[in-house]
Design a protein around this motif. Structure first.
Motif, PDB file in Angstrom:
ATOM      1  N   ALA A  32      36.142   2.352  13.291  1.00 25.67           N
ATOM      2  CA  ALA A  32      36.029   3.737  13.204  1.00 25.67           C
ATOM      3  C   ALA A  32      34.799   4.022  12.246  1.00 25.67           C
ATOM      4  O   ALA A  32      34.276   5.133  12.422  1.00 25.67           O
ATOM      5  N   LYS A  65      33.301  18.774  13.525  1.00 28.49           N
ATOM      6  CA  LYS A  65      34.478  17.704  14.071  1.00 28.49           C
ATOM      7  C   LYS A  65      34.120  17.211  15.399  1.00 28.49           C
ATOM      8  O   LYS A  65      34.044  16.052  16.015  1.00 28.49           O
ATOM      9  N   THR A  85      33.240  13.560  16.493  1.00 25.61           N
ATOM     10  CA  THR A  85      34.373  12.749  17.088  1.00 25.61           C
ATOM     11  C   THR A  85      34.063  12.848  18.895  1.00 25.61           C
ATOM     12  O   THR A  85      34.416  12.024  19.387  1.00 25.61           O
ATOM     13  N   LYS A  86      33.211  14.042  19.283  1.00 26.06           N
ATOM     14  CA  LYS A  86      33.285  13.985  20.738  1.00 26.06           C
ATOM     15  C   LYS A  86      31.701  13.895  21.175  1.00 26.06           C
ATOM     16  O   LYS A  86      31.511  14.097  22.234  1.00 26.06           O
ATOM     17  N   SER A 134      29.775   8.392  18.422  1.00 25.89           N
ATOM     18  CA  SER A 134      31.027   9.509  18.200  1.00 25.89           C
ATOM     19  C   SER A 134      32.116   9.165  19.353  1.00 25.89           C
ATOM     20  O   SER A 134      33.311   8.866  18.671  1.00 25.89           O
ATOM     21  N   PHE A 173      33.517   7.014  16.025  1.00 27.07           N
ATOM     22  CA  PHE A 173      34.235   8.251  14.960  1.00 27.07           C
ATOM     23  C   PHE A 173      35.130   8.984  15.602  1.00 27.07           C
ATOM     24  O   PHE A 173      35.873   9.699  14.796  1.00 27.07           O
ATOM     25  N   ALA A 174      35.362   8.753  16.859  1.00 28.16           N
ATOM     26  CA  ALA A 174      36.705   9.423  17.508  1.00 28.16           C
ATOM     27  C   ALA A 174      37.945   8.944  16.812  1.00 28.16           C
ATOM     28  O   ALA A 174      38.809   9.526  16.965  1.00 28.16           O
ATOM     29  N   LEU A 191      38.147  12.625   8.120  1.00 33.68           N
ATOM     30  CA  LEU A 191      37.216  13.391   8.851  1.00 33.68           C
ATOM     31  C   LEU A 191      37.183  14.821   7.980  1.00 33.68           C
ATOM     32  O   LEU A 191      36.042  15.229   7.679  1.00 33.68           O
TER      33      LEU A 191
END
Length: 293
Positions: free
Chosen positions: A42, A243, A247-248, A265, A269-270, A277
């Protein structure tokens, strides 16, 4: 107390205690491995440099056997090496201390690693987290691979990232702002988003100002400004918009971001926890506004 009574007492009291300790040790080890998994998958995104890629992303059956891209600099030309537990081509015979030195000091068995290994961002790892990363890497399946050609001329200087010169204490992570800095550092946000001076990242004067060029198979991208500047940066973005970018891999307008952010991402990071976060965004809000790129 007679000898017989003492033996009976020990059997009743110490045996359950020993059993509890025996059960607790594997549980603690399992917890460390899971923490290591989280850090690797992550935050630090080790796969990005150390796992082959195919049309659909990382080739999972060859995980950690070496990355596809070559990193070039004035004194080096290297590819991400095998960090699986393979004894011949990976790190299977390395001691834990040797693995730790490679991660946080950029030093391998053959000397200093090339600057492509971002150890300056990993020095901040708490002792617990560093051990967890090593524990997780030890769990990875051994995958044999050919050793990529590595060229290192001289001893490149090990850079430092301001505020990350030494390991964090575990209790520092209880402070959301400090935790946010910790997360941002391990995720190397400023490696992509700080501006450059004379071709080198300038974290002191251009922290988060963007402008770094990335040349990928998908084309050229520019590191975005993530300071609190209201127009050049993310100063007027909502937390939810930030965010979504993290994450996206989508921008404020809903369009996909370019690689490498789009890739990181979705693949890494998702998986970030809500706590990390939120802490990351809290810290990003502290970056002074700067124009550019």
């Amino acid at each position: 107390m007679s000898a017989t009574s003492l033996r009976l007492w020990a059997r009743r009291v110490l045996s359950p205690l020993c059993l509890a300790l025996a059960l607790a040790a594997p549980a603690a080890a399992a917890a460390d491995v899971e923490r290591g998994r989280y850090l690797v998958e992550a935050l630090t995104a080790c796969d990005n440099c150390h796992t082959p890629r195919g049309p659909d992303g990382y080739v999972r059956e060859k995980r950690f056997s070496g990355g596809p891209q070559t990193f070039n600099g004035p004194n080096y030309s290297v590819r991400g090496p095998n960090i699986s537990s393979d004894a011949a081509s990976g790190i299977g015979v390395w001691s834990d201390d040797a693995v730790k030195a490679a991660i946080v000091a950029g030093i391998g068995p053959d000397g200093r690693l090339a600057p492509a290994m971002p150890s300056e961002y990993y020095r901040i790892l708490t002792m617990r987290d560093l051990e967890a990363v090593v524990a997780y890497l030890r769990e990875a399946a051994p995958v044999a691979s050919a050793r990529p050609e590595q060229r290192r001329d001289g001893e490149p200087r090990a850079e430092t990232f301001p505020g990350a010169e030494a390991p964090f204490e575990e209790k520092a992570l209880d402070d959301p702002l400090r935790r946010g800095f910790y997360v941002a550092t391990l995720a190397r946000c400023m490696e992509c988003h700080s501006g450059e001076t004379n071709g080198a990242l300038d974290h002191r004067e251009k922290l988060g100002a963007g402008g770094k060029l990335f040349r990928t198979p998908a084309g050229t991208a520019v590191g975005a400004n993530i300071t609190q500047h209201p127009t050049a940066g993310i100063g007027v973005w909502s937390d939810e918009e930030i965010k979504a970018a993290i994450t996206k891999g989508v921008g404020r307008d809903g369009r996909p971001l370019k690689p490498t952010m789009a890739n990181l991402s979705k693949a890494h990071f998702a998986k970030m926890t809500p706590q990390d976060l939120d802490a990351l965004i809290l810290w990003l809000r502290t970056i002074p506004p700067r124009g550019g790129p």
